[in-house]
Write a protein that holds these residues in place. Structure first.
Motif, PDB file in Angstrom:
ATOM      1  N   HIS A   1       5.465  12.087  -5.324  1.00 33.03           N
ATOM      2  CA  HIS A   1       6.052  11.262  -4.275  1.00 33.03           C
ATOM      3  C   HIS A   1       5.028  10.264  -3.743  1.00 33.03           C
ATOM      4  O   HIS A   1       3.846  10.562  -3.650  1.00 33.03           O
ATOM      5  CB  HIS A   1       6.543  12.135  -3.113  1.00 33.03           C
ATOM      6  N   ARG A   2       5.530   9.100  -3.365  1.00 34.60           N
ATOM      7  CA  ARG A   2       4.699   8.062  -2.767  1.00 34.60           C
ATOM      8  C   ARG A   2       5.378   7.607  -1.469  1.00 34.60           C
ATOM      9  O   ARG A   2       6.595   7.618  -1.362  1.00 34.60           O
ATOM     10  CB  ARG A   2       4.552   6.855  -3.702  1.00 34.60           C
ATOM     11  N   THR A   3       4.573   7.219  -0.509  1.00 32.22           N
ATOM     12  CA  THR A   3       5.099   6.696   0.744  1.00 32.22           C
ATOM     13  C   THR A   3       4.165   5.611   1.251  1.00 32.22           C
ATOM     14  O   THR A   3       3.019   5.526   0.813  1.00 32.22           O
ATOM     15  CB  THR A   3       5.261   7.812   1.802  1.00 32.22           C
ATOM     16  N   ARG A   4       4.670   4.802   2.147  1.00 33.00           N
ATOM     17  CA  ARG A   4       3.827   3.778   2.765  1.00 33.00           C
ATOM     18  C   ARG A   4       3.192   4.369   4.008  1.00 33.00           C
ATOM     19  O   ARG A   4       3.875   4.997   4.819  1.00 33.00           O
ATOM     20  CB  ARG A   4       4.665   2.557   3.112  1.00 33.00           C
ATOM     21  N   PRO A   5       1.891   4.183   4.183  1.00 32.07           N
ATOM     22  CA  PRO A   5       1.239   4.711   5.387  1.00 32.07           C
ATOM     23  C   PRO A   5       1.710   3.976   6.627  1.00 32.07           C
ATOM     24  O   PRO A   5       2.115   2.815   6.557  1.00 32.07           O
ATOM     25  CB  PRO A   5      -0.245   4.444   5.124  1.00 32.07           C
ATOM     26  N   GLU A   6       1.672   4.651   7.747  1.00 30.48           N
ATOM     27  CA  GLU A   6       2.039   4.028   9.015  1.00 30.48           C
ATOM     28  C   GLU A   6       0.807   3.976   9.913  1.00 30.48           C
ATOM     29  O   GLU A   6       0.011   4.913   9.935  1.00 30.48           O
ATOM     30  CB  GLU A   6       3.151   4.812   9.706  1.00 30.48           C
TER      31      GLU A   6
ATOM     32  N   THR B   1       0.849  -1.189   0.000  1.00 32.76           N
ATOM     33  CA  THR B   1       0.000   0.000   0.000  1.00 32.76           C
ATOM     34  C   THR B   1       0.884   1.239   0.000  1.00 32.76           C
ATOM     35  O   THR B   1       1.801   1.338   0.808  1.00 32.76           O
ATOM     36  CB  THR B   1      -0.898   0.037   1.258  1.00 32.76           C
ATOM     37  N   THR B   2       0.628   2.148  -0.922  1.00 33.03           N
ATOM     38  CA  THR B   2       1.332   3.428  -0.915  1.00 33.03           C
ATOM     39  C   THR B   2       0.316   4.555  -1.013  1.00 33.03           C
ATOM     40  O   THR B   2      -0.794   4.375  -1.500  1.00 33.03           O
ATOM     41  CB  THR B   2       2.331   3.558  -2.084  1.00 33.03           C
TER      42      THR B   2
END
Length: 142
Positions: free
Chosen positions: A93-98, A25-26
């Motif tokens: 930009h993409r990141t993984r949720p925490e 998931t990003t």
């Protein structure tokens, strides 16, 4: 780590703090969230306005980008747009949720079934710190 001179308490005597990320998931992320180098230091874009693509890019930067920049011309005829730090770059930009989770119990079980999820890392950190202070106070009381 469990010390040999202490007994393991019941799971209900513990509280577990965890940070996890869902697999595969990003999310779209802001430059600041991913510590983007362009956002931190600024950047330059050299555009060749002799081409159709270059004219389109330059027009977009000047009229629609909503970013702060200075224009310079090179001896080769390129237009260089110099962007100041601290503003969104043009990358996606993409990141993984925490997931910031606090639940009753320990690795063995959650006897009450209670858990809560913080929306922000700062809230999770504050909760964790307050919990640590409560533990210190309880230890001082005996």
């Amino acid at each position: 780590m469990i010390r040999a001179d202490r007994e393991l308490l019941a799971p209900g005597a513990y509280q577990t703090y965890s940070i996890t990320s869902p697999r595969d998931t990003t999310l779209r992320a802001a430059c600041e969230q991913v510590d983007c180098v362009a956002w931190r230091h600024g950047w330059q874009s050299a555009i060749d306005e002799a081409t159709e693509l270059g004219r389109t890019q330059a027009a977009y930067i000047r009229t629609q980008s909503r970013r702060t920049f200075r224009e310079q011309r090179t001896s080769e005829g390129l237009t260089v747009f110099v962007f100041e730090p601290g503003q969104r770059c043009f990358a996606d930009h993409r990141t993984r949720p925490e997931i910031y989770l606090v639940r009753d119990g320990d690795w063995r079980e959650n006897p009450t079934g209670r858990s809560r999820q913080h929306q922000r890392a700062a809230d999770w950190v504050e909760d964790f710190g307050e919990h640590q202070l409560r533990l210190v106070e309880q230890q001082k009381k005996g």
